[in-house]
Every structure is written in C-alpha cells, then in structure tokens.
Design a protein around this motif. Structure first.
Motif, PDB file in Angstrom:
ATOM      1  N   UNK A  49      13.295 -39.691 -19.169  1.00  0.00           N
ATOM      2  CA  UNK A  49      13.321 -41.013 -18.556  1.00  0.00           C
ATOM      3  C   UNK A  49      12.425 -41.085 -17.341  1.00  0.00           C
ATOM      4  N   UNK A  50      12.400 -40.043 -16.541  1.00  0.00           N
ATOM      5  CA  UNK A  50      11.571 -40.037 -15.346  1.00  0.00           C
ATOM      6  C   UNK A  50      10.093 -39.909 -15.676  1.00  0.00           C
ATOM      7  N   UNK A  51       9.775 -39.151 -16.691  1.00  0.00           N
ATOM      8  CA  UNK A  51       8.371 -38.911 -17.037  1.00  0.00           C
ATOM      9  C   UNK A  51       7.780 -40.062 -17.842  1.00  0.00           C
ATOM     10  N   UNK A  52       8.516 -40.569 -18.832  1.00  0.00           N
ATOM     11  CA  UNK A  52       7.966 -41.552 -19.764  1.00  0.00           C
ATOM     12  C   UNK A  52       8.510 -42.969 -19.572  1.00  0.00           C
ATOM     13  N   UNK A  53       9.408 -43.151 -18.617  1.00  0.00           N
ATOM     14  CA  UNK A  53       9.925 -44.484 -18.352  1.00  0.00           C
ATOM     15  C   UNK A  53      10.739 -45.036 -19.506  1.00  0.00           C
ATOM     16  N   UNK A  54      10.442 -46.281 -19.918  1.00  0.00           N
ATOM     17  CA  UNK A  54      11.218 -46.930 -20.984  1.00  0.00           C
ATOM     18  C   UNK A  54      11.053 -46.217 -22.326  1.00  0.00           C
ATOM     19  N   UNK A  55       9.873 -45.630 -22.548  1.00  0.00           N
ATOM     20  CA  UNK A  55       9.654 -44.897 -23.797  1.00  0.00           C
ATOM     21  C   UNK A  55      10.512 -43.631 -23.856  1.00  0.00           C
ATOM     22  N   UNK A  56      10.976 -43.178 -22.680  1.00  0.00           N
ATOM     23  CA  UNK A  56      11.801 -41.989 -22.632  1.00  0.00           C
ATOM     24  C   UNK A  56      13.146 -42.176 -23.324  1.00  0.00           C
ATOM     25  N   UNK A  57      13.603 -43.440 -23.429  1.00  0.00           N
ATOM     26  CA  UNK A  57      14.879 -43.703 -24.104  1.00  0.00           C
ATOM     27  C   UNK A  57      14.801 -43.312 -25.573  1.00  0.00           C
ATOM     28  N   UNK A  58      13.699 -43.708 -26.228  1.00  0.00           N
ATOM     29  CA  UNK A  58      13.517 -43.366 -27.640  1.00  0.00           C
ATOM     30  C   UNK A  58      13.386 -41.858 -27.800  1.00  0.00           C
ATOM     31  N   UNK A  59      12.633 -41.245 -26.907  1.00  0.00           N
ATOM     32  CA  UNK A  59      12.450 -39.793 -26.974  1.00  0.00           C
ATOM     33  C   UNK A  59      13.770 -39.058 -26.734  1.00  0.00           C
ATOM     34  N   UNK A  60      14.588 -39.619 -25.827  1.00  0.00           N
ATOM     35  CA  UNK A  60      15.864 -38.965 -25.540  1.00  0.00           C
ATOM     36  C   UNK A  60      16.793 -39.004 -26.750  1.00  0.00           C
TER      37      UNK A  60
END
Length: 276
Positions: A138-149
């Motif tokens: 979340x900190x590195x990719x922002x909103x895209x981090x949600x999908x990655x998480x």
C-alpha cells in the motif's frame, strides 16, 4: 494388544526431496466421490462455523460501527486467532480422515481446541506476514497496492495451506509447520496455483448463488485439501491387534472397550486409532 503403525498415501520426506505431481482430474473426481459419501458431517460443521461467525458479527457489531472501531478490531482478533484456527483445523482434518476412508461426525470439528496455543501461534505468524505485506504494498504502490495485496494474501494462504494438518497430524511445531508447508507447496507451485484458481472460481459461483452453493463448495474444497495432504505427506494409521482373550470375547458376542471405540470412529477395511 499390539499396535502396528503404517502410513497411507505419500511420503513427506520423499515429497520434499524429489517433489511430486498430482493427477488433477483423478484428484477432483475422487474429491467428488468422497464429498458425496461424507457430505453431511462437513455440511453440518460448515453451517456451525457460519452461524458462529454471523453471531459474533451481530452481537458485537451494529450498522453504525466503523471497521476501525477498537471493539470491531478486538472481535476480529479473537475470532481470527482463538476461534477460527482450531475450528478450521477440525474441518481440514475431517477431510484428511475422509481421504483414508475413515468416517467423521460434526463433533470432530472441536477436537483440536486442545492444540489452541500451537494453532493460534501459526495463525498469528501468517497474519503478521500478510498484514506486513499489505502495508508495504500500500505504501509503495498506493491504490494499486490493494489489488497486489489480495494477490499476496491468496499466495500466502496457498503457501501455508498445509500448516494446520501438519501441526495436528504430524505433531510438529508452528515454525516447522510453516517451513514444511511453504517448501511442499513450492515443490509443485504450478498445480497448487491451478487448484487455487479453481477454488476461487468455485467460491465466486457459490457466492453468486446467494451463498447456497458454498454449502457444497466448501466441503468439496476441504476434501480436496485432505486428499492433497494424504498424497503429499501420508497419513499415519494405527491398527490394533486384539489379544487372544479379546478375540474369544468377540466370538462370544462381546466387544472390548477398544473395539467399541474403533467402531465409533473408523470405517472400511482398516481399523484402529487415527494418529491426529
């Protein structure tokens, strides 16, 4: 009485050293057969877990409560670390029992609260890894981090899917179970990924049917995990030979206490204690 121990299915040492492969078509067909044969106990157990989950949510959480409320966090913490691990272990071990032809009943769901400390510790370690990965993404990719998480969450759940049965059946420590599960899954990451995709598709279908489909999907998936565990790790079985006097009692129409216990918990050509 003498007890003879043997292992049904695979060999965990061989699986770690040489790897393994599934016949996915046969695995799924076998899981369907097992699910039809042992459907009712798993169905009852699944319904109980759902009712407990909904009860906790309805008692402690109302419509105006925020997810960041300490009370909500506390309820999820208690459920995720103290209630869910032994219940999920009981559910998975029912699948392991079914994989070797043993009968279960819904009360087997509660057999592993005696291992609460080990199971909760394993659950806590997995949750810590998942939360740390989600926060970092979340900190590195922002909103895209949600999908990655979400992808990372599914990956970690897949990597550690054998942790609970390893603790329950092999009696290993949580740390060893985490290491073993990770190594075993990554010996055949391709087929495990296929199973994960299949499970996700089945759960989506189950949800689209207003949740009714989950009443079949979950028992099926549990039995698949049980069969996978049997084929990778093997399941320890104890066969108890009755003494001469016990044999005579049985010939006279009487049963010993051990025989009664076996009748309550086992079926098929093999009888004896299940090492779990």
């Amino acid at each position: 009485m003498n007890s003879k121990y043997f292992v049904l299915g695979g060999d965990i040492k061989k699986s770690l050293a040489e790897g393994y492969r599934f016949d996915l078509k046969k695995l799924l067909l076998d899981a369907l057969k097992v699910t039809r044969k042992h459907f009712l106990p798993l169905l009852t157990a699944c319904i109980f877990i759902m009712l407990v989950s909904f009860a906790l949510l309805s008692i402690f959480i109302d419509g105006s409560t925020s997810l960041s409320d300490p009370k909500v966090i506390g309820v999820f913490f208690i459920f995720a670390l103290l209630i869910a691990p032994p219940l999920m272990t009981g559910l998975i071990m029912m699948g392991v029992h079914h994989s070797v032809g043993l009968k279960t009943n819904s009360f087997h769901l509660f057999n592993y609260f005696k291992m609460l400390l080990k199971l909760s510790l394993a659950a806590m370690m997995v949750n810590l890894m998942t939360n740390a990965a989600s926060m970092a993404l979340g900190q590195v990719f922002g909103s895209a981090g949600f999908v990655l998480s979400i992808i990372v969450l599914l990956y970690l759940k897949m990597s550690f899917c054998l942790v609970y049965p390893l603790i329950a059946e092999k009696k290993v420590s949580p740390v060893v179970a985490l290491k073993l599960s990770f190594k075993l899954v990554h010996k055949n990451i391709g087929q495990f990924t296929q199973l994960l995709i299949l499970f996700c598709a089945l759960f989506i279908v189950g949800i689209l049917t207003s949740g009714i489909g989950l009443l079949f999907v979950i028992p099926f998936c549990i039995n698949v995990i049980g069969l996978v565990y049997r084929d990778i790790c093997g399941v320890s079985i104890a066969v108890t030979d009755a003494s001469d006097s016990s044999d005579q009692d049985k010939n006279n129409g009487h049963k010993s206490d051990t025989d009664n216990s076996d009748d309550d918990h086992h079926s098929g050509p093999k009888s004896g204690g299940f090492e779990a």
